[in-house]
Write a protein that holds these residues in place. Structure first.
Motif, PDB file in Angstrom:
ATOM      1  N   GLU A   1     -14.817  61.869  28.446  1.00  0.00           N
ATOM      2  CA  GLU A   1     -15.464  60.577  28.193  1.00  0.00           C
ATOM      3  C   GLU A   1     -15.602  59.789  29.500  1.00  0.00           C
ATOM      4  O   GLU A   1     -16.636  59.175  29.760  1.00  0.00           O
ATOM      5  CB  GLU A   1     -14.652  59.748  27.179  1.00  0.00           C
ATOM      6  CG  GLU A   1     -14.553  60.353  25.785  1.00  0.00           C
ATOM      7  CD  GLU A   1     -15.879  60.374  25.053  1.00  0.00           C
ATOM      8  OE1 GLU A   1     -16.434  61.472  24.903  1.00  0.00           O
ATOM      9  OE2 GLU A   1     -16.373  59.301  24.639  1.00  0.00           O
TER      10      GLU A   1
ATOM     11  N   PHE B   1     -21.880  51.534  27.135  1.00  0.00           N
ATOM     12  CA  PHE B   1     -21.265  52.855  26.992  1.00  0.00           C
ATOM     13  C   PHE B   1     -19.999  52.731  26.175  1.00  0.00           C
ATOM     14  O   PHE B   1     -19.175  51.851  26.428  1.00  0.00           O
ATOM     15  CB  PHE B   1     -20.919  53.444  28.368  1.00  0.00           C
ATOM     16  CG  PHE B   1     -20.253  54.789  28.284  1.00  0.00           C
ATOM     17  CD1 PHE B   1     -21.007  55.954  28.233  1.00  0.00           C
ATOM     18  CD2 PHE B   1     -18.865  54.896  28.249  1.00  0.00           C
ATOM     19  CE1 PHE B   1     -20.384  57.200  28.133  1.00  0.00           C
ATOM     20  CE2 PHE B   1     -18.237  56.136  28.150  1.00  0.00           C
ATOM     21  CZ  PHE B   1     -19.000  57.289  28.103  1.00  0.00           C
ATOM     22  N   LEU B   2     -19.835  53.626  25.191  1.00  0.00           N
ATOM     23  CA  LEU B   2     -18.599  53.655  24.409  1.00  0.00           C
ATOM     24  C   LEU B   2     -17.855  54.952  24.704  1.00  0.00           C
ATOM     25  O   LEU B   2     -18.403  56.039  24.511  1.00  0.00           O
ATOM     26  CB  LEU B   2     -18.912  53.575  22.901  1.00  0.00           C
ATOM     27  CG  LEU B   2     -17.728  53.872  21.960  1.00  0.00           C
ATOM     28  CD1 LEU B   2     -16.616  52.837  22.117  1.00  0.00           C
ATOM     29  CD2 LEU B   2     -18.194  53.915  20.496  1.00  0.00           C
ATOM     30  N   ALA B   3     -16.623  54.816  25.197  1.00  0.00           N
ATOM     31  CA  ALA B   3     -15.750  55.984  25.289  1.00  0.00           C
ATOM     32  C   ALA B   3     -15.044  56.079  23.945  1.00  0.00           C
ATOM     33  O   ALA B   3     -14.276  55.189  23.572  1.00  0.00           O
ATOM     34  CB  ALA B   3     -14.755  55.822  26.426  1.00  0.00           C
ATOM     35  N   PHE B   4     -15.349  57.151  23.193  1.00  0.00           N
ATOM     36  CA  PHE B   4     -14.877  57.272  21.817  1.00  0.00           C
ATOM     37  C   PHE B   4     -13.366  57.477  21.734  1.00  0.00           C
ATOM     38  O   PHE B   4     -12.790  58.205  22.545  1.00  0.00           O
ATOM     39  CB  PHE B   4     -15.558  58.470  21.129  1.00  0.00           C
ATOM     40  CG  PHE B   4     -16.976  58.226  20.697  1.00  0.00           C
ATOM     41  CD1 PHE B   4     -17.940  57.813  21.610  1.00  0.00           C
ATOM     42  CD2 PHE B   4     -17.357  58.417  19.376  1.00  0.00           C
ATOM     43  CE1 PHE B   4     -19.258  57.598  21.209  1.00  0.00           C
ATOM     44  CE2 PHE B   4     -18.669  58.208  18.967  1.00  0.00           C
ATOM     45  CZ  PHE B   4     -19.615  57.795  19.879  1.00  0.00           C
TER      46      PHE B   4
END
Ligand SMILES: Nc1ncnc2c1ncn2[C@@H]1O[C@H](COP(=O)(O)OP(=O)(O)O)[C@@H](O)[C@H]1O
Ligand SMILES: [Mg+2]
Lengths: 421, 249
Positions: free
Chosen positions: B155, B81-84
Motif C-alpha cells: 500500500e 489515496f486510501l491505504a486499505f
C-alpha cells in the motif's frame, strides 16, 4: 452457382440424396449414417424429444436455417489471407470445407492427405447415438488426414477453416501420431455470415507421443459451429487440448478422450467468452480405461448480455483403471443478470483406488476488487476488463506454446474491442 | 484542504458516523484514533467512495470539490489515496501492471503524458528500493500470497508511486514489526511538504512517534469526541479510550 436446399434435417437428407453417388469413400458407411440421421434428426430441433446429452443445447435455430451450395470466389482468398496469423509455419487451409492449395503451406514433417482423395472414416467416431457424427459421415466431402511418423517432432501446424455466408460443410479430420511423435496443432475457425461448420476429428496418440491441440473457435456470430472430437491416447501418450470459444450463434465443442494405456495424460481445457444471444456448449467425456492415467479439465466462462454457457463433463473410470487422477473445474463469471450458465458434472467410477474431483463456481465480479482498482484511479470500465482478463488469464495459462498463446491473446483482445464498439 | 462538515453515514440502515466535523489543511498531517468499531474505516471508505455506505447528512470537500458526488476513480485522480486496512488480493493481475495502469489512468485524466513500461519500471524499482522492499514484489500478483506486513508495505509503495495530495492511511501500522513500521513512516514522511496532507488512522500511539502529527482527533460515538496536539496520543495511551471518552462527555 448457388442452389437453395430445404432446411432442417430434411434439407441435409435431400442433399445426401442428390450427392450420394458423387461422395468419396465407402457408400455403405454413408448409407448407414444417413439412416441413423434420419431416425434422430437434429438434437433438440423438434418439440418433446430431447436426448440427455443435449439437455441444455437445442438446434432449433439450425433447423430453421437454410444453406446453399456455394463455390467461394477466388477473390475471397486475399481477405482470408489477411485473417491468417502472420506466422511463418505450415498451414492447411479449407474454405467452406474444401482444401485450398493456394492458401496452404503443406508441412514437411507431417504426412498430409485430403479426405476427398482418401476417404477414411476411421474407426472411433460412430454415427449411432451421435446425430452430428451421423450428419458428418453422411455428407463429409473433405478434411485433413495428418500423420506424424514415429519419433518425429513436427513442430507447429495450423489448420484453418474459413467460411462464407450460407455454406454448410462437414469436414472429416484424422490426426495420427505414431509412437514418440510430437505435434502442436493450432486449429482456427472463422468466417462471415450464417453458415454451418460441423467437423469430426479422430485423433490417435500412440505410445510416448504428444499432441498439443489448441482450437480457436472465432466463427461469425451468426454461424453454427458443432464440432465432435474423439481422441485415443496410448501408454505415456499426451493429448493436451485447449478450446477457446469466442464466436458462433450456437457452438458445441464435444470431446471424447479415451485413455487406453498406462500413464496416459489428457487435458481438455478451455474458455468461453460470450455476449449477446450467443450459446456455447463445452461437453467432454473422459474414459479412463487403464491405470495410472491423469485427466485435467479447467473451463472458464465469461458470459455477458443474454449469452448462455454450458459445461457438461463426464469422467468414467473403468474397474481396472486404478490410481486414476481426474480433475474437473468449471468456473463462470456472469457479467450481466441475463447471462446464464448450466453445469453438469458426472463421475462414474468403478475403480476403488482413484483420485477424482470436480467443482464449479458461478459469480459476478468481486465488488471489493472493483473498488480497490477504482480507488487507484482506474475507471470502472477498465477495472472490469482487468478483472475479467485476470480471470481468463488463469485459463489461458494452460497454453504454454508462446506463439499459440499470442494468437489466443490477440483473439481475446479483438473480442474486447468488438464489445467496446 | 479536506473539509468535513456534519458528516453522517449508515451501513444497512445502521448509523455509524453521526456528524463528523474535521478540517485537514494543506500540508498538515492529522491522526484519527478511536476504539475498534468506532467508524474509522467507515470514514475512510466514505471519503474514498465505496458504495456500501449511505451518506445521510453533511458534506466533504477536497480543495472545494464535493467529494461525495465524485466516482472513486475521480477522487483518486483529484489526489486522494486510501491505504486499505485490509488490502485486496487480485489474482491474475501483476503488481507492476496494476501500478502502471493506475498511474497512467491518473496521468491521462490530468492531461499528463503516460509512462511507457521502461520509464515506469525505472520509477517503480527506485521506489521499491527506497522503501527497502524486495523487487520481486513488482512481479507478483497484487497482494496474492503476500504476508500481512507485505500487503501493508505494498500500500505504501502504491502511495509512493501515485504521489497523492491527500493520503488516508487506515491502520497501516497494525500487525507490523518495528522495522516495517519505520518503512511505512519513512514513506509518509518522504511525501510530507506544503502540497501534501494526510489522515493517519491508527489504534496505537506507536506510529505517531515516527510520523509526528500536527493534530490528533479521537473518534467515538460516531463523532470527533476530542481534538488536540500530539500529546493527546500519549494521554490516550495512558488513560485508555474509556477514560478519555468518559472525560469528554
Ligand atoms: N459491511 C458492514 N456491514 C454491517 N456493519 C458493518 C459493516 N462494516 C462495518 N460495519 C459496522 O460498522 C461499525 C464501524 O466499523 P468500522 O468503520 O470498520 O470501525 P473501525 O474501523 O473504527 O474499527 C462497526 O460496528 C461495524 O461492525
Ligand atoms: Mg477499521
Amino acid at each position: 452457382m448457388t442452389a437453395a436446399v430445404r432446411s432442417g434435417a430434411d434439407g441435409f437428407l435431400a442433399r445426401y440424396d442428390a450427392l450420394r453417388d458423387l461422395l468419396p469413400g465407402d457408400p455403405r458407411e454413408r448409407a448407414a449414417a444417413a439412416e441413423a440421421f434420419r431416425r434422430t434428426g437434429l438434437p433438440g430441433a423438434s418439440a418433446g424429444r430431447r436426448e440427455e446429452a443435449w439437455k441444455y443445447t437445442g438446434l432449433r435455430p439450425l433447423a430453421d436455417a437454410s444453406f446453399a451450395q456455394s463455390v467461394s470466389p477466388t477473390s475471397a482468398h486475399s481477405q482470408i489471407r489477411a485473417r491468417l496469423p502472420q506466422i511463418e509455419v505450415p498451414r492447411i487451409v479449407f474454405i467452406d470445407g474444401m482444401f485450398s492449395r493456394e492458401l496452404s503451406i503443406v508441412p514437411p514433417a507431417v504426412h498430409f492427405a485430403r479426405f476427398a482423395g482418401r476417404a477414411e472414416f476411421g474407426s472411433i467416431a460412430r454415427p449411432d447415438g451421435q446425430p452430428l457424427v451421423a450428419l458428418n459421415t453422411m455428407l463429409a466431402e473433405d478434411g485433413a488426414i495428418l500423420e506424424v511418423p514415429a519419433g518425429a517432432d513436427a513442430g507447429l501446424l495450423i489448420l484453418v477453416s474459413a467460411a462464407t455466408d450460407r455454406a454448410a460443410f462437414h469436414p472429416r479430420h484424422v490426426v495420427r501420431l505414431a509412437p514418440g511423435a510430437r505435434l502442436t496443432l493450432l486449429d482456427l475457425a472463422f468466417g462471415d455470415g450464417s453458415y454451418l461448420h460441423n467437423p469430426v476429428f479422430e485423433v490417435t496418440v500412440a505410445a510416448d507421443a504428444a499432441l498439443t491441440h489448441v482450437r480457436l473457435q472465432n466463427e461469425s456470430t451468426s454461424a453454427f459451429h458443432l464440432a465432435t472430437l474423439y481422441a485415443e491416447i496410448d501408454e505415456r501418450g499426451t493429448y493436451d487440448s485447449f478450446v477457446l470459444n469466442l464466436g458462433s450463434r450456437i457452438a458445441r465443442t464435444e470431446a471424447h478422450a479415451r485413455l487406453t494405456g498406462e500413464n496416459g495424460i489428457t487435458h481438455l481445457n478451455g474458455a468461453q467468452l460470450l455476449n449477446g444471444m450467443q450459446h456455447a456448449d463445452f461437453t467432454t467425456v473422459v474414459r479412463h480405461q487403464a491405470p495410472y492415467c491423469a485427466s485435467r479439465q479447467t473451463v472458464k466462462n465469461v458470459l455477458a448480455g443474454r449469452s448462455h454457457g454450458v459445461f457438461q463433463g463426464r469422467i468414467e473410470v473403468a474397474r481396472h483403471a486404478q490410481k486414476t487422477d481426474g480433475y474437473q473445474m468449471n468456473q463462470a463469471l456472469l457479467l450481466s443478470p441475463d447471462a446464464e450458465i448450466d453445469t453438469k458434472p458426472e463421475l462414474e467410477i468403478f475403480a476403488d483406488d482413484v483420485k477424482c474431483s470436480h467443482g464449479a463456481t458461478v459469480g459476478e465480479l468481486d465488488a471489493d476488487q472493483l473498488f480497490y482498482l477504482r480507488s487507484r484511479g482506474i475507471s470502472d470500465a477498465e477495472a472490469r476488463s482487468i478483472l475479467v482478463r485476470a480471470f481468463l488469464a488463469e485459463a489461458l495459462d494452460a497454453v504454454s506454446n508462446e506463439t499459440v498463446r499470442e494468437v489466443l491473446d490477440q483473439a481475446v483482445e479483438g473480442w474486447w474491442e468488438k464489445q467496446a464498439a | 484542504m479536506l473539509e468535513i462538515r456534519g458528516l453522517s453515514a449508515a451501513i444497512e440502515d445502521k448509523p455509524i458516523l453521526q456528524g463528523i466535523d474535521l478540517t485537514v489543511p494543506q500540508g498538515e498531517v492529522h491522526a484519527i484514533m478511536g476504539p475498534n468499531g468506532s467508524g474509522k474505516s467507515t470514514l475512510a471508505y466514505v471519503l474514498s467512495g465505496r458504495e456500501d455506505y449511505a451518506v445521510t447528512a453533511g458534506s466533504a470537500t477536497f480543495d472545494g470539490h464535493d467529494l461525495l458526488t465524485m466516482e472513486p476513480e475521480a477522487r483518486a485522480t483529484a489526489g486522494l489515496f486510501l491505504a486499505f486496512q485490509y488490502p485486496v488480493e487480485l489474482p491474475g493481475v501483476g503488481n507492476a501492471n496494476f501500478l502502471r495502469t493506475a498511474l497512467n489512468a491518473q496521468r491521462r485524466a490530468r492531461g499528463e503524458s503516460e509512462l511507457d513500461a521502461v520509464q515506469f519500471l525505472k520509477l517503480a524499482r527506485a521506489e521499491t528500493k527506497r522503501l527497502a522492499m524486495p523487487e520481486d514484489m513488482l512481479r507478483r500478483n497484487v497482494n496474492v500470497g503476500f504476508s500481512g506486513g507485505e500487503k501493508k508495505r505494498n500500500e505504501v509503495l502504491q502511495m509512493a508511486i501515485l504521489r497523492p495530495r491527500l493520503a488516508i492511511l487506515d491502520e497501516t501500522d497494525s500487525g507490523l514489526d518495528i522495522d516495517a513500521l519505520k518503512i511505512v513512516a519513512d514513506g509518509v514522511n518522504a511525501l510530507r511538504g506544503p502540497d501534501f496532507s494526510a489522515l493517519i488512522i491508527t489504534h496505537y500511539q506507536r506510529l505517531l512517534d515516527y510520523i509526528v502529527p500536527d493534530h490528533v482527533h479521537v473518534l467515538a460515538g460516531g463523532r470527533i469526541a476530542r481534538s488536540g496536539g500530539p500529546e493527546l496520543a500519549h494521554e490516550l495511551e495512558a488513560k485508555g479510550y474509556a477514560g478519555m471518552i468518559a472525560e469528554a462527555v
